[in-house]
Design an enzyme around this catalytic site. Structure first.
Site, PDB file in Angstrom:
ATOM      1  CG  ASP A  13       5.933 -12.187  24.158  1.00  0.00           C
ATOM      2  OD1 ASP A  13       5.826 -11.018  23.748  1.00  0.00           O
ATOM      3  OD2 ASP A  13       5.305 -13.146  23.687  1.00  0.00           O
ATOM      4  CE  LYS A  16      11.447  -8.192  22.068  1.00  0.00           C
ATOM      5  NZ  LYS A  16      10.804  -9.436  22.485  1.00  0.00           N
ATOM      6  N   GLY A  40       4.374  -6.717  21.226  1.00  0.00           N
ATOM      7  CA  GLY A  40       3.622  -6.265  22.392  1.00  0.00           C
ATOM      8  C   GLY A  40       4.574  -6.173  23.563  1.00  0.00           C
ATOM      9  CG  HIS A  41       7.535  -4.130  23.472  1.00  0.00           C
ATOM     10  ND1 HIS A  41       8.222  -5.310  23.273  1.00  0.00           N
ATOM     11  CD2 HIS A  41       7.634  -3.452  22.318  1.00  0.00           C
ATOM     12  CE1 HIS A  41       8.716  -5.322  22.060  1.00  0.00           C
ATOM     13  NE2 HIS A  41       8.369  -4.205  21.446  1.00  0.00           N
ATOM     14  CD  GLN A 223       8.289  -8.992  15.845  1.00  0.00           C
ATOM     15  OE1 GLN A 223       9.030  -8.354  15.135  1.00  0.00           O
ATOM     16  NE2 GLN A 223       7.223  -8.456  16.398  1.00  0.00           N
TER      17      GLN A 223
HETATM   18  P1  GDP Z   1       8.623  -7.978  25.298  1.00  0.00           P
HETATM   19  O1  GDP Z   1       7.703  -8.264  24.157  1.00  0.00           O
HETATM   20  O2  GDP Z   1       9.939  -8.660  25.158  1.00  0.00           O
HETATM   21  O3  GDP Z   1       8.785  -6.503  25.556  1.00  0.00           O
HETATM   22  O4  GDP Z   1       7.956  -8.609  26.583  1.00  0.00           O
HETATM   23  P2  GDP Z   1       6.417  -8.544  27.038  1.00  0.00           P
HETATM   24  O5  GDP Z   1       6.147  -7.184  27.566  1.00  0.00           O
HETATM   25  O6  GDP Z   1       5.532  -9.069  25.968  1.00  0.00           O
HETATM   26  O7  GDP Z   1       6.398  -9.639  28.172  1.00  0.00           O
HETATM   27  C1  GDP Z   1       7.192  -9.517  29.300  1.00  0.00           C
HETATM   28  C2  GDP Z   1       6.279  -9.407  30.554  1.00  0.00           C
HETATM   29  O8  GDP Z   1       7.040  -9.684  31.680  1.00  0.00           O
HETATM   30  C3  GDP Z   1       5.685  -8.035  30.788  1.00  0.00           C
HETATM   31  O9  GDP Z   1       4.403  -8.201  31.312  1.00  0.00           O
HETATM   32  C4  GDP Z   1       6.622  -7.385  31.807  1.00  0.00           C
HETATM   33  O10 GDP Z   1       5.959  -6.441  32.643  1.00  0.00           O
HETATM   34  C5  GDP Z   1       7.021  -8.587  32.599  1.00  0.00           C
HETATM   35  N1  GDP Z   1       8.377  -8.551  33.147  1.00  0.00           N
HETATM   36  C6  GDP Z   1       9.510  -8.056  32.607  1.00  0.00           C
HETATM   37  N2  GDP Z   1      10.569  -8.327  33.384  1.00  0.00           N
HETATM   38  C7  GDP Z   1      10.095  -9.022  34.439  1.00  0.00           C
HETATM   39  C8  GDP Z   1      10.703  -9.619  35.585  1.00  0.00           C
HETATM   40  O11 GDP Z   1      11.908  -9.591  35.791  1.00  0.00           O
HETATM   41  N3  GDP Z   1       9.856 -10.290  36.452  1.00  0.00           N
HETATM   42  C9  GDP Z   1       8.516 -10.377  36.273  1.00  0.00           C
HETATM   43  N4  GDP Z   1       7.783 -11.037  37.138  1.00  0.00           N
HETATM   44  N5  GDP Z   1       7.934  -9.818  35.201  1.00  0.00           N
HETATM   45  C10 GDP Z   1       8.700  -9.170  34.308  1.00  0.00           C
HETATM   46  P1  IMO Z   2       7.400  -9.198  20.904  1.00  0.00           P
HETATM   47  O1  IMO Z   2       8.121  -8.028  20.265  1.00  0.00           O
HETATM   48  C1  IMO Z   2       5.983 -13.281  20.496  1.00  0.00           C
HETATM   49  C2  IMO Z   2       4.884 -14.629  16.461  1.00  0.00           C
HETATM   50  C3  IMO Z   2       3.418 -14.919  16.193  1.00  0.00           C
HETATM   51  C4  IMO Z   2       3.555 -16.023  15.154  1.00  0.00           C
HETATM   52  C5  IMO Z   2       4.769 -15.557  14.336  1.00  0.00           C
HETATM   53  C6  IMO Z   2       4.400 -14.815  13.060  1.00  0.00           C
HETATM   54  O2  IMO Z   2       6.314  -8.832  21.816  1.00  0.00           O
HETATM   55  O3  IMO Z   2       8.388 -10.153  21.478  1.00  0.00           O
HETATM   56  P2  IMO Z   2       3.481 -12.390  12.560  1.00  0.00           P
HETATM   57  O4  IMO Z   2       2.184 -11.735  12.954  1.00  0.00           O
HETATM   58  O5  IMO Z   2       4.699 -11.660  13.013  1.00  0.00           O
HETATM   59  O6  IMO Z   2       3.535 -12.718  11.095  1.00  0.00           O
HETATM   60  O7  IMO Z   2       3.444 -13.818  13.332  1.00  0.00           O
HETATM   61  O8  IMO Z   2       5.512 -14.712  15.195  1.00  0.00           O
HETATM   62  N1  IMO Z   2       5.148 -13.280  17.001  1.00  0.00           N
HETATM   63  C7  IMO Z   2       5.492 -13.027  18.261  1.00  0.00           C
HETATM   64  N2  IMO Z   2       5.594 -13.858  19.329  1.00  0.00           N
HETATM   65  N3  IMO Z   2       6.289 -11.982  20.626  1.00  0.00           N
HETATM   66  C8  IMO Z   2       6.228 -11.146  19.562  1.00  0.00           C
HETATM   67  O9  IMO Z   2       6.664  -9.874  19.622  1.00  0.00           O
HETATM   68  C9  IMO Z   2       5.766 -11.644  18.324  1.00  0.00           C
HETATM   69  N4  IMO Z   2       5.559 -11.109  17.104  1.00  0.00           N
HETATM   70  C10 IMO Z   2       5.203 -12.121  16.303  1.00  0.00           C
HETATM   71  O10 IMO Z   2       2.774 -15.366  17.347  1.00  0.00           O
HETATM   72  O11 IMO Z   2       3.908 -17.234  15.759  1.00  0.00           O
HETATM   73 MG    MG Z   3       5.832  -9.063  23.785  1.00  0.00          MG
END
Ligand code: GDP
Ligand code: IMO
Ligand code: MG
Length: 428
Positions: A13, A16, A40-41, A223
């Site tokens: 999270d 990416k 989850g992106h 991840q």
């Molecule tokens: P990922 O799993 O690595 O793709 O990240 P997630 O989407 O799960 O979580 C990142 C969150 O941060 C998302 O809600 C993005 O919209 C938000 N985000 C990404 N870059 C920035 C930033 O520079 N500032 C802020 N405030 N939010 C950001």
């Molecule tokens: P993104 O791509 C954050 C965590 C789960 C749990 C562990 C194992 O959005 O960064 P799993 O279901 O993969 O067997 O769970 O990994 N986990 C993540 N945490 N971001 C993710 O993906 C994750 N995918 C799995 O919360 O601790």
């Molecule tokens: Mg994510």
């Protein structure tokens, strides 16, 4: 710069999705090489917000060929639902390619994931419950079902029979659940054949040929480094290789084709699920970060655990992945803090340690050694050049760069697509 890997440096999270989207218009292929719909992106494009799970974020860029490579585990129903939802919003998903060698998540994998977690009780990992671990376990155990099996009914039935022979004993005798019928699984998988067929390809061959002809390929990790099954905080990890090496094994593109490794790192740290987290905050600062950064899971909605930036983890990621550039995200979230603590090393039972300890128990005991950096109060979300940032924000970035083992080439200052400060071109 033909082959670029983009991975997470912390526990996921990091942003990416947004970083991939940033590069999307300049690449020809975006490849997901590990994980499944546990990811989850969130990507914000204008007024539209997209939540992607199984599909690579690059699917939002017109003209890009999205690829689900062999290292991914695919829940086909989720795949179709995600494609339908994007199509309904006008995104062209017609170019998607799915590797014939990717493994398939079935109903029994999802069931086992959930009941196994329940049986772990206090030792729970906090998985996403999507069947990820059991599907990779079957792959390694050589009883998995692959995408190509769906197109050979005889082989499919044989493999499902073989897998369920073991699984049903486990489900009925150990977990007290109902047995799953072979036909139930086979019929379900066969029903996807017609729609799936045109997407299935030898993606390793396609990608290597694309590189040979000068195309740019972006490998998008799901991840992150600290969730990698080999290099993360085992056993509190996911079941795939989320580090840069996984891009080669997970796609069939040779490692010496990879030119650049971009790691996305948040300006603080979060984690979902159980496991060690040295800089975790249990006080109101942690609450503050969660609220300001909107740190709730995209996949499960769970509140994310929050803490300060951990430089030993960034250095570890730089080393394990061969990071050439960091993208530092969510710097804007820290606006308003008077002083910002950054962990520069750990204290492990009275000894200063500068590296992530190899021993699980040492890492559990590791207490962060903090340095405090001055904060800023100005809104930085409109910054587009490094010089637009207040001096203390610039110094914060430069201090992290010094501590983290690679240059920080871009800085996220907000969720919007253009809310970014680029210091060095990521593809040049
Ligand atoms: P990922 O799993 O690595 O793709 O990240 P997630 O989407 O799960 O979580 C990142 C969150 O941060 C998302 O809600 C993005 O919209 C938000 N985000 C990404 N870059 C920035 C930033 O520079 N500032 C802020 N405030 N939010 C950001
Ligand atoms: P993104 O791509 C954050 C965590 C789960 C749990 C562990 C194992 O959005 O960064 P799993 O279901 O993969 O067997 O769970 O990994 N986990 C993540 N945490 N971001 C993710 O993906 C994750 N995918 C799995 O919360 O601790
Ligand atoms: Mg994510």
């Amino acid at each position: 710069m033909p082959a670029v890997v983009l991975i997470g440096a912390q526990w996921g999270d990091e942003g990416k999705g947004k970083a991939t989207d940033l590069l999307g218009s300049r690449v020809d292929y975006v490849v997901k090489f590990n994980g499944g719909n546990n990811a989850g992106h969130t990507v914000v494009v204008g007024d539209e917000k997209y939540a992607l799970h199984l599909l690579p974020s690059g699917i939002l860029s017109p003209g890009v060929v999205p690829v689900i490579a062999n290292g991914v585990v695919v829940d086909i129903e989720v795949l179709f639902n995600e494609l339908d939802a994007l199509s309904a919003r006008g995104v062209d998903v017609s170019r998607l390619l799915v590797s014939a060698n990717a493994h398939v998540i079935t109903a029994y994998h999802r069931t086992i994931d959930r009941v196994a977690e329940r049986f772990l009780g206090k030792r729970q990992i906090g998985t996403t419950g999507r069947g990820i671990g059991p599907t990779y376990a079957d792959k390694i155990n050589r009883v998995g079902i692959r995408i190509q099996d769906i197109f050979d009914e005889g082989i499919l039935r044989q493999k499902v029979e073989g897998a369920l022979e073991q699984k049903n004993h486990l489900l009925v005798k150990v977990y007290n659940r109902r047995a799953i019928a072979v036909e139930e699984i086979v019929d379900d998988l066969l029903s996807y054949r017609e729609r799936l067929g045109p997407m299935v390809a030898d993606t390793a061959l396609e990608l290597t040929r694309a590189l040979d002809s000068g195309s740019t390929v972006l490998f998008e990790g799901g991840q992150a480094t600290m969730l990698d099954v080999d290099h993360g905080t085992y056993p509190f990890v996911t079941s795939s290789n989320a580090t840069s090496g996984g891009a080669a094994t997970g796609s069939g593109v040779a490692p010496n084709r990879i030119d650049r490794v971009i790691a996305v790192v948040k300006a603080y740290t979060t984690r979902v699920g159980a496991g060690p987290f040295p800089t975790e905050l249990h006080d109101e600062s942690g609450e503050w970060l969660r609220g300001r950064g909107f740190e709730f899971g995209t996949t499960t909605g769970r509140p994310r655990r929050t803490g300060w930036y951990d430089a030993p983890i960034a250095r570890y990621s730089a080393r394990i992945n061969g990071v050439t550039d960091f993208v530092l995200t969510k710097l804007d979230v820290l606006t308003g803090l008077d002083r910002i603590p950054v962990a520069v090393a750990y204290d492990v039972d009275g000894t200063r340690v500068d590296e992530v300890p190899v021993s699980q128990s040492d890492f559990h005991h590791a207490k962060p050694i903090y340095e405090e950096l001055p904060g800023w109060s100005e809104d930085i979300s409109g910054a587009r050049e490094f010089s637009d940032l207040p001096k203390t924000a610039q110094d914060y970035v430069l201090a992290l760069e010094e501590l983290s083992g690679s240059r920080i080439s871009a800085i996220g200052v907000g969720p919007d697509r253009d809310a970014i400060v680029v210091r060095h071109d990521l593809l040049d």
